[in-house]
Design an enzyme around this catalytic site. Structure first.
Site, PDB file in Angstrom:
ATOM      1  N   ARG A 106     -15.236 -13.922 -13.932  1.00 19.75           N
ATOM      2  CA  ARG A 106     -15.353 -15.379 -13.859  1.00 19.75           C
ATOM      3  C   ARG A 106     -16.640 -15.796 -13.166  1.00 19.75           C
ATOM      4  NH1 ARG A 106      -9.566 -16.994 -11.438  1.00 19.75           N
ATOM      5  NH2 ARG A 106     -10.065 -15.106 -10.242  1.00 19.75           N
ATOM      6  N   LYS A 158     -14.350  -4.655   0.816  1.00 20.70           N
ATOM      7  CA  LYS A 158     -15.168  -3.484   0.509  1.00 20.70           C
ATOM      8  C   LYS A 158     -16.675  -3.741   0.551  1.00 20.70           C
ATOM      9  CE  LYS A 158     -11.648  -1.212  -2.319  1.00 20.70           C
ATOM     10  NZ  LYS A 158     -11.352  -0.567  -3.615  1.00 20.70           N
ATOM     11  N   SER A 177       0.803  -1.227   0.000  1.00 21.81           N
ATOM     12  CA  SER A 177       0.000   0.000   0.000  1.00 21.81           C
ATOM     13  C   SER A 177       0.840   1.283   0.000  1.00 21.81           C
ATOM     14  CB  SER A 177      -0.938   0.021   1.205  1.00 21.81           C
ATOM     15  OG  SER A 177      -1.701   1.207   1.205  1.00 21.81           O
ATOM     16  N   ALA A 236     -15.598  -7.891 -10.916  1.00 17.75           N
ATOM     17  CA  ALA A 236     -16.922  -7.548 -10.403  1.00 17.75           C
ATOM     18  C   ALA A 236     -16.909  -7.383  -8.883  1.00 17.75           C
ATOM     19  CB  ALA A 236     -17.944  -8.606 -10.818  1.00 17.75           C
ATOM     20  N   SER A 278      -0.933   4.089   0.529  1.00 13.98           N
ATOM     21  CA  SER A 278      -1.818   4.979   1.281  1.00 13.98           C
ATOM     22  C   SER A 278      -1.154   5.659   2.478  1.00 13.98           C
ATOM     23  CB  SER A 278      -3.066   4.213   1.734  1.00 13.98           C
ATOM     24  OG  SER A 278      -3.872   3.887   0.628  1.00 13.98           O
TER      25      SER A 278
END
Length: 283
Positions: free
Chosen positions: A155, A70, A19, A131, A21
């Site tokens: 997939r 998420k 990361s 997705a 961030s």
């Protein structure tokens, strides 16, 4: 300086060792005199609920959330911003006096990175690989910017179908989905191709067949930012296609998260400085 009143801000994800961030937010905290410190926490899916509870226990300012949490993190929050609820994914949490509110800045950051290149999204045909939470956020934000169509390739057909249904139900644009491998004809029929999967993160993997050769004005975008030149980006350059790097989206979504936590709006100079900082670290 860290002292007895310093507050914690963090990143919840797995893995998180790559990361950037902390570099973004610790720079911003210092510049804007926010007595906070940003740390990364490698959290397995089985420990996510306890990790979210710790935001309250430790009186943290808030957290960012990354792969793979998420979507699942939403069930542990008290409230969710309208846009994040529509997306069905959260990447930023604000602790408002023990009341955890979820937001999503991924799509905003991604679209800004395209617009900053001077690219017009109006009436464009989009294909998104993946997705997950990032795909959801990017698809919704693109739909809000008057693109012509969005196709999701993944997939798992179920997850791709869910995103397409969100787009069709809330926006007046075409949205389709498939789990078929991407071929040359698919690519030559679109304007923008976006990888939202972690494929290529610190590896030589590529989300499409690298032997495919195409021509045209296709814009290729990768949300993976380490390495900067992923195999997907290298494939695009080999085909003389324009690209948007993952670091652009990361910085833009990070600036928006900083604003949510602090009420301070970073400047364009901050964005440029952070990009230069990133380039110095990866060179």
């Amino acid at each position: 300086m860290i002292n007895s009143t310093t507050k914690l801000v963090g990143l919840l994800g797995h893995p998180i060792k790559q990361s950037f961030s902390p570099s973004i937010h610790n720079y911003l905290f210092k510049k804007y005199n926010q007595n906070n410190i940003y740390c990364c926490f490698d959290v397995k899916e089985s420990d996510l609920e306890e990790a979210v509870k710790s935001i309250k226990t430790l009186n943290m300012v808030g957290c960012n959330v990354t792969i793979p949490h998420k979507v699942d993190v939403m069930k542990f929050l008290e409230d969710i911003d309208k846009n994040a609820r529509l997306i069905g994914a959260v990447n930023t949490i604000k602790n408002d006096g023990g009341f955890l509110i979820g937001y999503n800045t991924d799509g905003l950051g991604f679209v800004k990175s395209i617009i900053d290149k001077g690219y017009d999204l109006n009436n464009k045909k989009i294909m998104i690989i993946g997705a997950g939470g990032s795909s959801r956020s990017i698809a919704v934000q693109l739909a809000s910017n008057n693109v012509k169509s969005i196709e999701i390739r993944n997939r798992s057909i179920q997850k791709a179908m869910e995103i397409s249904e969100i787009i069709r139900e809330n926006f007046k644009i075409t949205s389709t989905y498939s789990n078929n491998p991407i071929d040359k004809n698919d690519i030559e029929d679109i304007d923008i191709l976006i990888n939202t999967t972690p494929v290529g993160m610190e590896s030589n993997e590529c989300p499409i067949d690298e032997s495919i050769r195409v021509k045209g004005d296709l814009l290729v975008c990768d949300i993976v930012y380490k390495p900067q030149n992923t195999s997907f980006i290298k494939w695009a350059k080999l085909n003389n296609l324009d690209v948007v790097y993952g670091i652009d989206m990361l910085i833009n979504q990070g600036l928006e998260a900083f604003y949510i936590w602090t009420g301070v709006k970073p400047s364009k100079e901050d964005e440029l400085y952070l990009k230069e900082l990133y380039y110095n670290q990866v060179d």
